[in-house]
Design a protein around this motif. Structure first.
Motif, PDB file in Angstrom:
ATOM      1  N   SER A  18     -29.318 -53.224 -24.174  1.00 27.30           N
ATOM      2  CA  SER A  18     -28.547 -53.924 -25.204  1.00 27.30           C
ATOM      3  C   SER A  18     -27.303 -54.547 -24.588  1.00 27.30           C
ATOM      4  CB  SER A  18     -28.163 -52.961 -26.331  1.00 27.30           C
ATOM      5  OG  SER A  18     -27.367 -51.911 -25.832  1.00 27.30           O
ATOM      6  N   CYS A  19     -26.920 -55.683 -25.133  1.00 26.36           N
ATOM      7  CA  CYS A  19     -25.812 -56.435 -24.572  1.00 26.36           C
ATOM      8  C   CYS A  19     -25.111 -57.194 -25.692  1.00 26.36           C
ATOM      9  CB  CYS A  19     -26.353 -57.409 -23.529  1.00 26.36           C
ATOM     10  SG  CYS A  19     -25.095 -58.366 -22.708  1.00 26.36           S
ATOM     11  N   ALA A  20     -23.801 -57.255 -25.628  1.00 21.23           N
ATOM     12  CA  ALA A  20     -23.023 -58.049 -26.575  1.00 21.23           C
ATOM     13  C   ALA A  20     -22.683 -59.390 -25.925  1.00 21.23           C
ATOM     14  CB  ALA A  20     -21.739 -57.316 -26.956  1.00 21.23           C
ATOM     15  N   PRO A  21     -22.357 -60.395 -26.717  1.00 24.34           N
ATOM     16  CA  PRO A  21     -22.047 -61.713 -26.166  1.00 24.34           C
ATOM     17  C   PRO A  21     -20.919 -61.745 -25.140  1.00 24.34           C
ATOM     18  CG  PRO A  21     -22.463 -61.910 -28.505  1.00 24.34           C
ATOM     19  CD  PRO A  21     -22.441 -60.431 -28.184  1.00 24.34           C
ATOM     20  N   ALA A  41     -24.649 -51.786 -27.578  1.00 24.48           N
ATOM     21  CA  ALA A  41     -24.417 -52.857 -26.601  1.00 24.48           C
ATOM     22  C   ALA A  41     -23.788 -52.303 -25.324  1.00 24.48           C
ATOM     23  CB  ALA A  41     -23.579 -53.987 -27.194  1.00 24.48           C
ATOM     24  N   SER A  88     -25.505 -66.623 -29.871  1.00 24.39           N
ATOM     25  CA  SER A  88     -25.618 -65.224 -29.446  1.00 24.39           C
ATOM     26  C   SER A  88     -26.522 -65.082 -28.230  1.00 24.39           C
ATOM     27  CB  SER A  88     -26.151 -64.350 -30.583  1.00 24.39           C
ATOM     28  OG  SER A  88     -25.219 -64.281 -31.629  1.00 24.39           O
ATOM     29  N   CYS A  92     -25.203 -63.827 -24.624  1.00 21.57           N
ATOM     30  CA  CYS A  92     -25.754 -62.571 -24.107  1.00 21.57           C
ATOM     31  C   CYS A  92     -26.468 -62.788 -22.774  1.00 21.57           C
ATOM     32  CB  CYS A  92     -26.713 -61.946 -25.124  1.00 21.57           C
ATOM     33  SG  CYS A  92     -25.846 -61.224 -26.545  1.00 21.57           S
ATOM     34  N   CYS A  96     -25.315 -60.830 -19.442  1.00 22.21           N
ATOM     35  CA  CYS A  96     -26.264 -60.018 -18.665  1.00 22.21           C
ATOM     36  C   CYS A  96     -26.436 -60.561 -17.255  1.00 22.21           C
ATOM     37  CB  CYS A  96     -27.616 -59.962 -19.376  1.00 22.21           C
ATOM     38  SG  CYS A  96     -27.589 -58.910 -20.838  1.00 22.21           S
TER      39      CYS A  96
END
Length: 114
Positions: A18-21, A41, A88, A92, A96
């Protein structure tokens, strides 16, 4: 528990990281949903950061204060842009792609809640 070493793994599943912007955790109360809290995230830092995340959330939920300034991780920090899938996805992907950068990382702009 020695018997655990003798057990077979029947099925193993692993989801996407999971990753946030902006590459930070998403942590805290969800503004629109009373009583709902997020701790997500975490990208590849979920295990390494789990002690801090658990400590912050438990203090926040039980005592009303996480003990640290966690505004940079607030669930509502992306404002209306969070519902824009293209924005988004692009943010993201960038977060990443640069997560392990040795060149000082990328700079991300974070909007305010609308």
């Amino acid at each position: 528990m020695p018997p655990l070493g003798q057990l077979a793994i029947e099925e193993f599943r692993q989801g996407m990281v999971s990753c946030a912007p902006d590459g930070w955790y998403v942590l805290g109360p969800v503004p629109e949903l009373k009583g709902v809290w997020l701790g997500t995230a975490c990208a590849a830092m979920g295990i390494a950061g789990s002690g801090a995340v658990g400590n912050w959330l438990s203090k926040w939920i039980l005592q009303g204060d996480p003990g640290e300034d966690l505004r940079m991780m607030a669930p509502g920090r992306f404002g209306a842009r969070a519902s824009e899938r293209d924005w988004s996805r692009q943010q993201c992907r960038q977060a990443c792609a640069n997560y392990y950068s040795l060149q000082g990382g990328a700079t991300y702009s974070v909007g305010t809640s609308d």
